[in-house]
Scaffold this active site. Structure first.
Site, PDB file in Angstrom:
ATOM      1  N   HIS A 132       0.839  -1.212   0.000  1.00  0.00           N
ATOM      2  CA  HIS A 132       0.000   0.000   0.000  1.00  0.00           C
ATOM      3  C   HIS A 132       0.873   1.261   0.000  1.00  0.00           C
ATOM      4  CE1 HIS A 132      -3.376   2.570   1.231  1.00  0.00           C
ATOM      5  NE2 HIS A 132      -2.736   2.923   2.326  1.00  0.00           N
ATOM      6  N   ILE A 133       1.873   1.280   0.860  1.00  0.00           N
ATOM      7  CA  ILE A 133       2.742   2.456   0.946  1.00  0.00           C
ATOM      8  C   ILE A 133       3.552   2.605  -0.339  1.00  0.00           C
ATOM      9  CG2 ILE A 133       4.738   3.447   2.146  1.00  0.00           C
ATOM     10  CD1 ILE A 133       3.628   2.133   4.727  1.00  0.00           C
TER      11      ILE A 133
END
Ligand code: HEM
Ligand code: SF4
Ligand code: SF4
Lengths: 212, 295
Positions: A168-169
């Site tokens: 996600h990051i």
């Protein structure tokens, strides 16, 4: 303050605040949990005052993360309902990863990957909350076999969730112009058109748009 | 350098080998249940030597007192009244840490050096390194370690490692008035047990035997049981104790798998960025958006 009057609103201030609360508490819970998971991560105990403070604080970080995430999930779940196009998007995610996103199916506010991530994280958070309470010896005394099972579940689910969050990051770093949505709440029109075209049309009133 | 009798062979949450050049003799305590009269002298001696004073509790109607092990009670006499073939048998077991050769507590403990196993086999908790998580309780197949409500550290029998280090026997063994407790090298204790078992067999206890469970690679506290075929008769002594398979996965496979996955994601992200470059909005889209916005 708005840099460009044409920028599109993506997140309200309270949506951004809750996301930062979840994000920070997840990192704190993750670092303090990893410290106990494997000796290689033991130095992380230094971040929390001492090894004993790490053990004391971790469940509270986790609880904060879990509760804040559940609030966020209540706000966002409608936008994350999967539809046929999302599954199509997921089937062709290889093209996306390859950097050829021109031909990907049109996406609403979230793409299939983001939606799937949402549901996986929701499921994982619920498991972490339950298993975390079972192994929390400061307050609870569960049956030993439940504690043993919960220990495996807690560690395994945490590892999977940490992996998902790393992806996600990375995705937010890879796709330029994304992180500002979590700083100021806005994105440029070009960003929206490229990555979430149906949402772009919905927001700008250009043609038949879709919120999700 | 430590004392030879306290050389450490295994240390919790430590992934490199301990110094192992010196060969220490493995020790063991032998508890001969058939000679125990349940006087609790050992329980008192344990409190004396280790400076433990539990709070005065209340009598629950049986001899077991206190009702369970706790941070102030490292050994506890457990009494079972058994009716066997029309005969009443009073089975009295001295409960406490078994000092497993393969200790589940040590395997589960996340704090480096909070649990150690000396080269002589004794498993000892070093409370100054303990963080109070209770993983040792989760790992122990004998339900032995207890967290203190006061200082949130885990405690259990140390086999009087301080006494053993200077060539003394544990306080309980020193005190036992009937000779039910013995201490020495593990070999000598096994030999002694053999004589006792032969004697019991000659007296009609045909199933007498030694309790030295192989599931934890043997223990450094062993029992002579009159009914070795029914260890569970002795206040639930486990028949085939092993480290739980859940604990095995948690402390085994899960660790390399999780670390491998996290490392792979980190590296894949880095190289993806380097190989594919950032995903930027194309000039074309920017132009199109300008047109759409103007019109
Ligand atoms: C939701 C509420 C949570 C509770 C109540 C909770 C509770 C606990 C407890 C009691 C422990 C044992 C250590 C200790 O006593 O401090 C633990 C370990 C751990 N937790 Fe949590 N936790 C929660 C959430 C999380 C979250 C969000 C993460 C992930 C990022 C996480 C990751 C871990 C890890 C990796 C461990 C170490 C497991 C091991 O030793 O193998 N926990 N947790
Ligand atoms: S009996 Fe329990 S506490 Fe004692 S050494 Fe074995 S696993 Fe550890
Ligand atoms: S409570 Fe102490 S001894 Fe037990 S596992 Fe945790 S750190 Fe180790």
């Amino acid at each position: 303050m708005r840099r460009d009057p044409n920028d599109l609103d993506r997140y309200t201030a309270s949506e951004r605040v809750i996301h930062w609360v979840v994000g920070i508490s997840f990192i704190l819970a993750g670092l303090s949990g990893l410290a106990l998971f494997h000796p290689a991560f033991w130095p992380f105990t230094m971040l929390f005052g001492s090894s004993i403070w790490t053990r004391i604080l971790h469940p509270y970080f986790g609880l904060l993360m879990g509760v804040a995430f559940l609030v966020m999930a209540v706000w966002f779940w409608r936008l994350n309902r999967m539809n046929r196009v999302d599954w199509e998007w997921l089937r062709r995610v290889g093209e996306m990863v390859n950097g050829n996103d021109e031909h990907m199916p049109e996406q609403g506010k979230y793409n299939g990957g983001q939606k799937l991530l949402f549901w996986l994280l929701l499921f994982g958070t619920i498991l972490l909350l339950f298993s975390g309470v079972v192994i929390w010896r400061a307050w609870f005394h569960f049956d030993i076999n439940q504690v043993r099972l919960a220990s495996v579940v807690h560690a395994a689910v945490a590892a999977v969730m940490i992996g998902l969050i790393m992806v996600h990051i990375y995705a937010s770093i890879w796709v330029k112009g994304t992180i500002r949505a979590m700083w100021y709440g806005t994105v440029t029109r070009a960003w929206a058109r490229q990555h979430h075209r149906a949402w772009y049309r919905y927001m700008t009133g250009l043609g038949n748009g879709q919120s999700r | 350098m430590a004392w030879q009798s306290l050389d450490i062979q295994r240390r919790s949450a430590t992934t490199t080998p301990a110094p192992g050049a010196r060969q220490a003799t493995e020790v063991a305590k032998l508890i001969d249940i058939s000679q125990c009269i349940g006087c609790k002298a050992c329980q008192v001696a344990c409190m004396e030597w280790n400076d433990l004073r539990g709070e005065v509790g209340h009598c629950a109607g049986v001899y077991d007192n206190p009702g369970d092990l706790d941070s102030q009670t490292w050994t506890l006499m457990r009494y079972t009244e058994l009716e066997n073939n029309g005969r009443l048998e009073w089975l009295i077991r001295k409960d406490g840490c078994m000092h497993c050769q393969d200790p589940g507590c040590l395997k589960a403990c996340p704090a480096p050096g909070a649990i150690v196993q000396y080269a002589n086999g004794i498993v000892d908790f070093h409370q100054e390194n303990c963080i109070g998580c209770g993983y040792c309780i989760t790992g122990c197949p004998f339900n032995i370690p207890r967290l203190s409500e006061k200082d949130h550290k885990a405690y259990k029998c140390s086999l009087c490692s301080d006494r053993v280090a200077v060539g003394q026997s544990p306080a309980c063994v020193k005190t036992c008035p009937t000779g039910a407790l013995h201490f020495g090298s593990k070999e000598a204790m096994k030999d002694h047990a053999e004589h006792r078992i032969a004697d019991l067999k000659s007296r009609g206890f045909s199933n007498a035997g030694l309790y030295d469970p192989p599931g934890v690679s043997g223990t450094h506290v062993m029992y002579v049981l009159q009914h070795a075929d029914h260890p569970e008769w002795y206040s639930g002594l486990p028949r085939d104790p092993k480290i739980s398979p859940w604990v095995g996965i948690w402390k085994g496979l899960a660790k390399p798998l999780a670390i491998g996955a996290m490392a792979a994601i980190t590296l894949a992200s880095l190289f993806h960025y380097i190989i594919k470059g950032p995903n930027e909005v194309s000039k074309e889209t920017e132009k199109e958006v300008e047109n759409e916005t103007r019109s």
